[in-house]
Scaffold this motif. Structure first.
Motif, PDB file in Angstrom:
ATOM      1  N   ASN A   4       3.826  -9.996 -20.250  1.00 45.47           N
ATOM      2  CA  ASN A   4       2.460  -9.469 -20.233  1.00 45.47           C
ATOM      3  C   ASN A   4       1.543 -10.272 -19.306  1.00 45.47           C
ATOM      4  OD1 ASN A   4       1.762  -7.049 -21.354  1.00 45.47           O
ATOM      5  ND2 ASN A   4       1.543  -7.823 -23.440  1.00 45.47           N
ATOM      6  N   HIS A   5       2.115 -11.213 -18.553  1.00 43.02           N
ATOM      7  CA  HIS A   5       1.316 -12.002 -17.615  1.00 43.02           C
ATOM      8  C   HIS A   5       1.043 -11.183 -16.351  1.00 43.02           C
ATOM      9  CE1 HIS A   5      -0.028 -15.261 -15.077  1.00 43.02           C
ATOM     10  NE2 HIS A   5       0.076 -16.122 -16.073  1.00 43.02           N
ATOM     11  N   PRO A   6      -0.205 -11.217 -15.855  1.00 32.95           N
ATOM     12  CA  PRO A   6      -0.533 -10.408 -14.664  1.00 32.95           C
ATOM     13  C   PRO A   6       0.213 -10.830 -13.400  1.00 32.95           C
ATOM     14  CG  PRO A   6      -2.424 -11.727 -15.382  1.00 32.95           C
ATOM     15  CD  PRO A   6      -1.389 -11.863 -16.441  1.00 32.95           C
ATOM     16  N   ARG A   7       0.760 -12.051 -13.378  1.00 32.06           N
ATOM     17  CA  ARG A   7       1.547 -12.423 -12.193  1.00 32.06           C
ATOM     18  C   ARG A   7       3.037 -12.389 -12.473  1.00 32.06           C
ATOM     19  NH1 ARG A   7      -2.845 -15.804 -11.762  1.00 32.06           N
ATOM     20  NH2 ARG A   7      -1.626 -17.562 -12.556  1.00 32.06           N
ATOM     21  N   PHE A   8       3.433 -11.683 -13.518  1.00 38.12           N
ATOM     22  CA  PHE A   8       4.836 -11.308 -13.704  1.00 38.12           C
ATOM     23  C   PHE A   8       5.050 -10.121 -12.776  1.00 38.12           C
ATOM     24  CE2 PHE A   8       8.672 -10.987 -16.474  1.00 38.12           C
ATOM     25  CZ  PHE A   8       9.205  -9.844 -15.914  1.00 38.12           C
ATOM     26  N   LEU A   9       5.808 -10.342 -11.697  1.00 42.49           N
ATOM     27  CA  LEU A   9       5.963  -9.305 -10.666  1.00 42.49           C
ATOM     28  C   LEU A   9       7.432  -9.082 -10.347  1.00 42.49           C
ATOM     29  CD1 LEU A   9       3.084 -10.901  -8.607  1.00 42.49           C
ATOM     30  CD2 LEU A   9       2.911  -8.683  -9.738  1.00 42.49           C
ATOM     31  N   ALA A  10       8.287  -9.473 -11.286  1.00 43.16           N
ATOM     32  CA  ALA A  10       9.734  -9.364 -11.077  1.00 43.16           C
ATOM     33  C   ALA A  10      10.250  -8.030 -11.633  1.00 43.16           C
ATOM     34  CB  ALA A  10      10.438 -10.519 -11.772  1.00 43.16           C
ATOM     35  N   PHE A  32      10.975  -4.635 -12.951  1.00 44.32           N
ATOM     36  CA  PHE A  32       9.828  -3.742 -12.992  1.00 44.32           C
ATOM     37  C   PHE A  32       8.846  -4.313 -13.999  1.00 44.32           C
ATOM     38  CE2 PHE A  32      12.617  -0.400 -11.100  1.00 44.32           C
ATOM     39  CZ  PHE A  32      11.867  -0.229  -9.955  1.00 44.32           C
ATOM     40  N   ALA A  33       7.779  -4.904 -13.482  1.00 43.39           N
ATOM     41  CA  ALA A  33       6.747  -5.461 -14.346  1.00 43.39           C
ATOM     42  C   ALA A  33       6.193  -4.339 -15.220  1.00 43.39           C
ATOM     43  CB  ALA A  33       5.643  -6.064 -13.487  1.00 43.39           C
ATOM     44  N   ASN A  34       5.746  -4.685 -16.413  1.00 43.88           N
ATOM     45  CA  ASN A  34       5.269  -3.651 -17.327  1.00 43.88           C
ATOM     46  C   ASN A  34       4.079  -4.165 -18.125  1.00 43.88           C
ATOM     47  OD1 ASN A  34       6.271  -5.343 -19.298  1.00 43.88           O
ATOM     48  ND2 ASN A  34       8.085  -4.115 -19.718  1.00 43.88           N
ATOM     49  N   THR A  35       3.602  -3.345 -19.036  1.00 43.21           N
ATOM     50  CA  THR A  35       2.453  -3.719 -19.864  1.00 43.21           C
ATOM     51  C   THR A  35       2.724  -3.337 -21.306  1.00 43.21           C
ATOM     52  OG1 THR A  35       0.942  -3.191 -18.040  1.00 43.21           O
ATOM     53  CG2 THR A  35      -0.027  -3.383 -20.235  1.00 43.21           C
ATOM     54  N   HIS A  60       8.087   2.630 -21.320  1.00 40.07           N
ATOM     55  CA  HIS A  60       8.050   1.168 -21.473  1.00 40.07           C
ATOM     56  C   HIS A  60       8.151   0.470 -20.114  1.00 40.07           C
ATOM     57  CE1 HIS A  60      12.721   0.785 -22.169  1.00 40.07           C
ATOM     58  NE2 HIS A  60      12.456   0.392 -20.963  1.00 40.07           N
ATOM     59  N   LYS A  61       8.312   1.248 -19.055  1.00 43.86           N
ATOM     60  CA  LYS A  61       8.316   0.627 -17.742  1.00 43.86           C
ATOM     61  C   LYS A  61       6.932   0.698 -17.091  1.00 43.86           C
ATOM     62  CE  LYS A  61      12.689  -0.086 -15.724  1.00 43.86           C
ATOM     63  NZ  LYS A  61      13.938   0.543 -15.352  1.00 43.86           N
ATOM     64  N   TRP A  62       6.440   1.892 -16.863  1.00 42.76           N
ATOM     65  CA  TRP A  62       5.201   1.985 -16.082  1.00 42.76           C
ATOM     66  C   TRP A  62       4.169   2.867 -16.775  1.00 42.76           C
ATOM     67  CZ3 TRP A  62       4.696   4.074 -10.367  1.00 42.76           C
ATOM     68  CH2 TRP A  62       3.609   3.434  -9.743  1.00 42.76           C
ATOM     69  N   ARG A 108      21.052  -8.581   3.512  1.00 41.19           N
ATOM     70  CA  ARG A 108      20.140  -9.696   3.741  1.00 41.19           C
ATOM     71  C   ARG A 108      19.344 -10.018   2.477  1.00 41.19           C
ATOM     72  NH1 ARG A 108      17.122  -9.056   9.308  1.00 41.19           N
ATOM     73  NH2 ARG A 108      17.453 -11.300   9.228  1.00 41.19           N
ATOM     74  N   ALA A 109      19.047 -11.310   2.304  1.00 42.02           N
ATOM     75  CA  ALA A 109      18.277 -11.749   1.134  1.00 42.02           C
ATOM     76  C   ALA A 109      16.829 -11.289   1.279  1.00 42.02           C
ATOM     77  CB  ALA A 109      18.331 -13.262   1.005  1.00 42.02           C
ATOM     78  N   VAL A 110      16.320 -10.682   0.213  1.00 42.28           N
ATOM     79  CA  VAL A 110      14.995 -10.057   0.237  1.00 42.28           C
ATOM     80  C   VAL A 110      14.254 -10.448  -1.032  1.00 42.28           C
ATOM     81  CG1 VAL A 110      13.938  -7.761  -0.071  1.00 42.28           C
ATOM     82  CG2 VAL A 110      15.596  -8.138   1.762  1.00 42.28           C
ATOM     83  N   LEU A 111      12.947 -10.547  -0.947  1.00 47.34           N
ATOM     84  CA  LEU A 111      12.115 -10.780  -2.131  1.00 47.34           C
ATOM     85  C   LEU A 111      11.470  -9.460  -2.533  1.00 47.34           C
ATOM     86  CD1 LEU A 111      12.185 -13.552  -0.453  1.00 47.34           C
ATOM     87  CD2 LEU A 111      10.287 -14.214  -1.919  1.00 47.34           C
ATOM     88  N   ARG A 112      11.172  -9.376  -3.817  1.00 45.45           N
ATOM     89  CA  ARG A 112      10.753  -8.102  -4.361  1.00 45.45           C
ATOM     90  C   ARG A 112       9.546  -8.341  -5.260  1.00 45.45           C
ATOM     91  NH1 ARG A 112      11.895  -5.667  -8.698  1.00 45.45           N
ATOM     92  NH2 ARG A 112      12.431  -3.470  -8.891  1.00 45.45           N
ATOM     93  N   LEU A 113       8.444  -7.647  -4.974  1.00 45.74           N
ATOM     94  CA  LEU A 113       7.231  -7.784  -5.775  1.00 45.74           C
ATOM     95  C   LEU A 113       6.909  -6.429  -6.388  1.00 45.74           C
ATOM     96  CD1 LEU A 113       4.021  -9.685  -5.111  1.00 45.74           C
ATOM     97  CD2 LEU A 113       3.813  -7.216  -5.155  1.00 45.74           C
ATOM     98  N   ALA A 114       6.946  -6.362  -7.720  1.00 45.94           N
ATOM     99  CA  ALA A 114       6.729  -5.094  -8.422  1.00 45.94           C
ATOM    100  C   ALA A 114       5.495  -5.222  -9.298  1.00 45.94           C
ATOM    101  CB  ALA A 114       7.939  -4.760  -9.284  1.00 45.94           C
ATOM    102  N   ILE A 115       4.556  -4.309  -9.132  1.00 51.20           N
ATOM    103  CA  ILE A 115       3.321  -4.367  -9.912  1.00 51.20           C
ATOM    104  C   ILE A 115       3.385  -3.330 -11.028  1.00 51.20           C
ATOM    105  CG2 ILE A 115       0.808  -4.122  -9.813  1.00 51.20           C
ATOM    106  CD1 ILE A 115       1.081  -4.968  -6.822  1.00 51.20           C
ATOM    107  N   GLY A 116       3.145  -3.780 -12.261  1.00 50.76           N
ATOM    108  CA  GLY A 116       3.183  -2.834 -13.378  1.00 50.76           C
ATOM    109  C   GLY A 116       2.346  -3.299 -14.553  1.00 50.76           C
ATOM    110  N   ASN A 117       1.604  -4.396 -14.361  1.00 54.62           N
ATOM    111  CA  ASN A 117       0.810  -4.905 -15.477  1.00 54.62           C
ATOM    112  C   ASN A 117      -0.650  -4.511 -15.316  1.00 54.62           C
ATOM    113  OD1 ASN A 117      -0.875  -7.220 -16.895  1.00 54.62           O
ATOM    114  ND2 ASN A 117       1.115  -7.073 -17.882  1.00 54.62           N
ATOM    115  N   ILE A 118      -1.235  -4.078 -16.407  1.00 56.84           N
ATOM    116  CA  ILE A 118      -2.604  -3.572 -16.367  1.00 56.84           C
ATOM    117  C   ILE A 118      -3.595  -4.648 -15.926  1.00 56.84           C
ATOM    118  CG2 ILE A 118      -3.076  -4.081 -18.808  1.00 56.84           C
ATOM    119  CD1 ILE A 118      -4.599  -1.413 -18.927  1.00 56.84           C
ATOM    120  N   ARG A 119      -3.256  -5.940 -16.145  1.00 55.70           N
ATOM    121  CA  ARG A 119      -4.204  -7.005 -15.808  1.00 55.70           C
ATOM    122  C   ARG A 119      -4.060  -7.522 -14.386  1.00 55.70           C
ATOM    123  NH1 ARG A 119      -3.065  -7.355 -20.997  1.00 55.70           N
ATOM    124  NH2 ARG A 119      -4.816  -7.455 -22.434  1.00 55.70           N
ATOM    125  N   THR A 120      -3.015  -7.112 -13.685  1.00 60.78           N
ATOM    126  CA  THR A 120      -2.811  -7.635 -12.333  1.00 60.78           C
ATOM    127  C   THR A 120      -3.982  -7.235 -11.446  1.00 60.78           C
ATOM    128  OG1 THR A 120      -0.429  -7.419 -12.647  1.00 60.78           O
ATOM    129  CG2 THR A 120      -1.201  -7.718 -10.384  1.00 60.78           C
TER     130      THR A 120
END
Ligand SMILES: *Cc1c(COP(=O)(O)O)cnc(C)c1O
Length: 491
Positions: free
Chosen positions: A79-85, A87-90, A297-299, A436-448
């Motif tokens: 539930n942390h707004p900077r949880f972006l791994a 599929f972030a959720n709320t 429960h995801k988005w 190739r190695a890639v980073l992934r930022l997923a936004i799904g928290n209401i507080r982000t």
């Protein structure tokens, strides 16, 4: 007879419940003060707790103290707004309240009779959601725990339609299933569960934008038919887990129809976006699907767990699980729906309550505004990436997901991810795209917020500079820098 042990006295319950709600309220309010990732090693909690349960009951104060001091610090704060791994959720407040009431009522929604309101609230709530997603009226909705379970039920129904003899004979060895190479592995797990051998799961290659190629699908089906296989099901994905690509469902639906295959659409994450009029297109073609899964429960702000499964062929699903003729007419009349006839489980939690709270509290417009905000934040972040020559976008940006990388070797990207996460201030995930190695930022928290995303960007840039300068210093002096690069040694 010994004295019967009573449940907690009501006054103690009231007091403790208030205390717990206060804890929850503080937790939600102060969430930014928590680390996103816990500072623990595997086994820490196991070692901190007694090896055997208590012989005598313990007071709630002590149990709650252990919750606060031992359990909570070992939590990854979704539930942390900077949880972006992933599929972030709320787990939104109305959803949390729905969970509390569902636990208190403790109903088992296996039959209409076993809890009429639980059954009917599920029907009503899934009807609303179906309309908001623009799915046809014939779609019958049912709640399962997860998308994995929903998709498993799709496969069972597909098998029942293609091969009714499977009920008595077991799964025929010629049934073949088609999924994109980027499909979620829950589909293959479902196939394993129902005895579709892995050799009968075809991974259809994707195009440059990670979408299943319909022409290849058609030719694979043709080839399998020629060699005596029985193609029975194709699973398309709307919003793949790794990069949120969207398979061309309209074309796949045409092929499914031509060859008589069950079409299941896995829209666990992406499906919720259809709530936005401007994103309705993501479910184009799904009106022809036999089934579809969407995970609130995801988005959709609903606490774990709640997965929604829609099918236009509920009678096939029901037939697949029917064990006696008794099911045919419910003693309670034609309007009494017995949900346990439509799946593996008999007992069912009252999950619809929290979804109903969420849908009513936010309303369609409110939910749409939140998703729109997430999509907008992802777009902002993608702009930051595009504007910096040290970074690049690694896959087309869809929904609220951004896949990106530093323009550096893979090892650099892996260290960047590890070091940024070791700050515990943010949590991103990593993956491999096109080798190739890639980073992934997923936004799904209401507080982000925008500030959160800017903080992530600052951390990424700083850390990349740190890594660059460390590498420059070490260049030529020490080929293996892995030990000096441990997050713990960096200060
Ligand atoms: C997350 C995800 C799943 C699995 O969801 P669960 O509810 O955890 O089983 C399946 N498919 C897709 C596309 C997903 O993103």
């Amino acid at each position: 007879m010994p004295d019967p042990i009573q449940d907690m006295p009501v006054e103690e319950f009231r007091r403790t419940a208030h205390e717990i709600v206060d804890w929850i309220a503080d937790y939600l309010q102060d969430i930014r003060q928590y680390p996103v990732l816990p500072d623990v090693e595997p086994g820490d909690l196991i070692d901190a707790l007694p090896a055997s349960g208590p012989e005598r009951g313990e007071p709630m104060e002590i149990i709650l103290k252990d919750f606060r001091t031992l359990v909570a610090p070992g939590i990854t704060n979704w539930n942390h707004p900077r949880f972006l791994a992933w599929f972030a959720n709320t787990g939104s407040a109305p959803g949390i309240l729905g969970e509390m009431l569902a636990a208190a009522l403790n109903v088992n929604g296996m039959l209409w009779k076993s809890s009429p309101a639980a059954t009917e609230l599920e029907q009503v709530t899934l009807g609303w959601l179906r309309q908001w997603l623009g799915l046809p009226e014939q779609f019958f909705g049912i709640i399962y725990d997860t998308a994995s379970t929903s998709s498993l039920h799709a496969l069972v129904a597909a098998r029942e339609l293609a091969s009714p003899e499977a009920r008595s004979q077991g799964t025929p060895q010629d049934l073949t299933l088609y999924v994109s190479e980027h499909a979620h592995n829950s589909i293959e797990k479902g196939a394993l569960t129902i005895g579709i051998g892995q050799r009968n799961v075809r991974h259809v290659p994707a195009d440059g934008e990670f979408r299943m190629q319909p022409e290849v699908l058609a030719s694979m089906i043709e080839e399998d038919r020629r060699s005596g296989k029985r193609p029975f099901c194709v699973v398309a994905t709307v919003g793949t887990t790794s990069i949120a690509s969207i398979d061309p469902v309209p074309e796949i639906a045409g092929i499914a129809e031509r060859y008589g295959l069950w079409l299941h659409v896995d829209a666990a994450y992406g499906g919720s976006a259809a709530l936005l009029p401007e994103m309705r297109y993501v479910l184009a073609g799904c009106e022809h699907a036999d089934s579809i899964v969407v995970n609130p429960h995801k988005w959709l702000l609903t606490p774990m767990d709640l997965s929604v499964f829609y099918t236009r062929r509920p009678e096939i699903l029901r037939r697949a699980f029917a064990l006696s003729a008794v099911y045919l007419d419910s003693a309670d009349g034609p309007r009494a729906l017995n949900y346990s006839e439509y799946g593996v489980q008999l007992g069912r939690r009252f999950r619809a309550l929290k979804l109903w709270f969420v849908l009513r509290y936010f309303g369609r417009e409110g939910l749409a505004a939140i998703l729109r905000q997430h999509i907008c934040l992802a777009e902002n972040f993608a702009e930051m990436i595009r504007g910096d020559a040290n970074f690049e976008i690694a896959a087309p940006v869809r929904f609220s997901l951004v896949c990106f990388r530093a323009r550096r070797p893979d090892e650099f990207n892996r260290r960047l991810l590890e070091r940024v996460n070791s700050s515990r201030e943010v949590f991103l995930s990593g993956l491999v795209v096109n080798g190739r190695a890639v980073l992934r930022l997923a936004i799904g928290n209401i507080r982000t917020s925008r500030e959160d995303i800017e903080r992530v960007w600052t951390l990424l840039c700083q850390t990349a500079r740190e890594l660059d300068s460390e590498i420059n210093q070490l260049d030529g002096t020490q080929p293996d820098i892995s030990d000096s690069d441990r997050p713990d040694n960096r200060r």
